[in-house]
Scaffold this active site. Structure first.
Site, PDB file in Angstrom:
ATOM      1  CD  GLU A 117      -2.942  -1.112   3.163  1.00 32.53           C
ATOM      2  OE1 GLU A 117      -3.709  -2.756   3.041  1.00 32.53           O
ATOM      3  OE2 GLU A 117      -2.206  -0.766   3.315  1.00 32.53           O
ATOM      4  CD  GLN A 156      -9.469   3.400 -21.143  1.00 27.34           C
ATOM      5  OE1 GLN A 156     -10.500   3.483 -20.130  1.00 27.34           O
ATOM      6  NE2 GLN A 156      -8.800   3.201 -21.054  1.00 27.34           N
ATOM      7  CE  LYS A 193     -21.301   3.426 -22.920  1.00 29.52           C
ATOM      8  NZ  LYS A 193     -22.083   2.689 -21.995  1.00 29.52           N
ATOM      9  CD  GLN A 226      -9.384  22.985 -21.228  1.00 38.38           C
ATOM     10  OE1 GLN A 226      -9.043  23.801 -20.610  1.00 38.38           O
ATOM     11  NE2 GLN A 226      -9.119  22.240 -22.083  1.00 38.38           N
ATOM     12  CG  ASP A 246      -4.858  11.206 -35.589  1.00 45.89           C
ATOM     13  OD1 ASP A 246      -4.926  12.541 -35.226  1.00 45.89           O
ATOM     14  OD2 ASP A 246      -4.813  10.938 -34.502  1.00 45.89           O
ATOM     15  CE  LYS A 303      -4.129   8.005 -36.733  1.00 46.44           C
ATOM     16  NZ  LYS A 303      -2.892   8.144 -35.367  1.00 46.44           N
ATOM     17  CG  ASP A 359       1.197   3.773 -26.083  1.00 49.43           C
ATOM     18  OD1 ASP A 359       2.252   2.603 -25.694  1.00 49.43           O
ATOM     19  OD2 ASP A 359       0.180   3.519 -25.448  1.00 49.43           O
TER      20      ASP A 359
END
Length: 315
Positions: free
Chosen positions: A43, A101, A104, A139, A173, A196, A226
């Protein structure tokens, strides 16, 4: 209004202590004496060793890898400061995790970027400073002030110093056009856009190129690199369409495997990154140029503390 350094306290977790030290040195203060580690059971343990009652706290903590550990450190540090009667708690999060993320796209998916915003606010954070959010609308996930910095001016200064000719700034993109336009305005250059599609997460296919790159020096700008698959495919497409040189830049160099190998084997001459995320030795490459945002973030902290406009820094 004069800067009240006596009431300013800078805390850091384990995510990027070097950046925190650079920021503190730029402002002219010492880091707050605190221990951020782990109990024997794993922890997170936080112990602040000096009084922070009534002080304005700035916690420097990007939520980079290991994401959940660094996020928990930030939340627990904020809670410790709140319970120690701090006057205000500003989370300086140069890299905001879970930002991809933000909506949805399929049924039964979470909106994790909103959850992280809720967690920060619940923990006691009263203000957020961040750099190049993947989606600017994040934001709006906060009900507290958010200062959203851009790395483009710092990146532009580097490319100006290289005295490149026939520059065209390329968005990888359609969603990154605004970011590319900011850099292009700084460099007084035109822009091009790579169209793309992503058949699946982590995989990108170049469909089209909008704009002229033939015989030009192309600079791709993105917020995050990434696995670098999309970046390297874009660079290859620019080379095929006649770009004489290809450079790339990004704010947040995550560089998950096999990103470094891909970039080293690509036609990209240099990848210009910032230090929002620390670069471990095993991810170093001769192609990488790391720029520090410590002074820019330090200037924002000083303006917040002296109650001056932050937006004027970016005009």
């Amino acid at each position: 209004m004069a800067l009240d350094t006596g009431n300013l306290c800078i805390l850091t977790g384990n995510a990027n202590p070097q950046l925190a030290k650079e920021i503190a040195d730029h402002i002219g203060v010492n880091l707050c004496d605190a221990y951020v580690g782990h109990f024997n059971n794993g922890e997170t343990q936080v112990m602040i060793s000096e009084s922070i009652r009534g002080k304005d706290i700035f916690i420097i903590q990007p939520t980079s890898y290991p994401v959940n550990d660094n996020l928990m450190e930030l939340l627990i540090m904020a809670d410790a400061c709140k319970r120690a009667s701090a006057h205000s708690i500003t989370a300086v999060v140069p890299y905001y995790a879970y930002a991809r993320q933000d909506r949805k796209t399929r049924g039964r998916e979470p909106i994790s970027a909103k959850l992280v915003a809720n967690l920060m606010t619940t923990a006691g954070v009263t203000r957020v400073v961040t750099v190049d959010l993947h989606a600017g609308q994040i934001q709006g996930f906060f009900d507290i002030p958010v200062d959203h910095l851009a790395a483009a001016p710092t990146i532009a200064n580097y490319f100006r110093s290289q005295k490149l000719d026939d520059v065209v700034v390329v968005s990888p993109d359609l969603g990154g056009v605004t970011r590319a336009r900011v850099l292009a305005d700084h460099l007084h250059a035109p822009i091009a856009i790579i169209e793309k599609r992503r058949p699946q997460p982590g995989c990108a296919e170049v469909m089209n190129l909008i704009g002229d790159v033939e015989g030009k020096t192309a600079i791709i700008i993105d917020d995050i690199v990434d696995t670098a698959g999309s970046l390297c495919e874009g660079a290859k497409a620019l080379e095929k369409r006649g770009a004489k040189r290809v450079f790339a830049s990004c704010s947040h160099a995550i560089l998950s495997d096999p990103a470094v190998q891909r970039i080293n084997e690509s036609c990209i001459e240099k990848l210009v990154i910032t230090n929002t995320i620390p670069l471990p030795p095993e991810k170093h490459s001769e192609k990488f140029v790391t720029l520090s945002l410590a002074n820019a973030i330090g200037d924002v902290i000083m303006r917040i503390q002296s109650r001056r406009s932050v937006s004027q820094l970016f005009r």
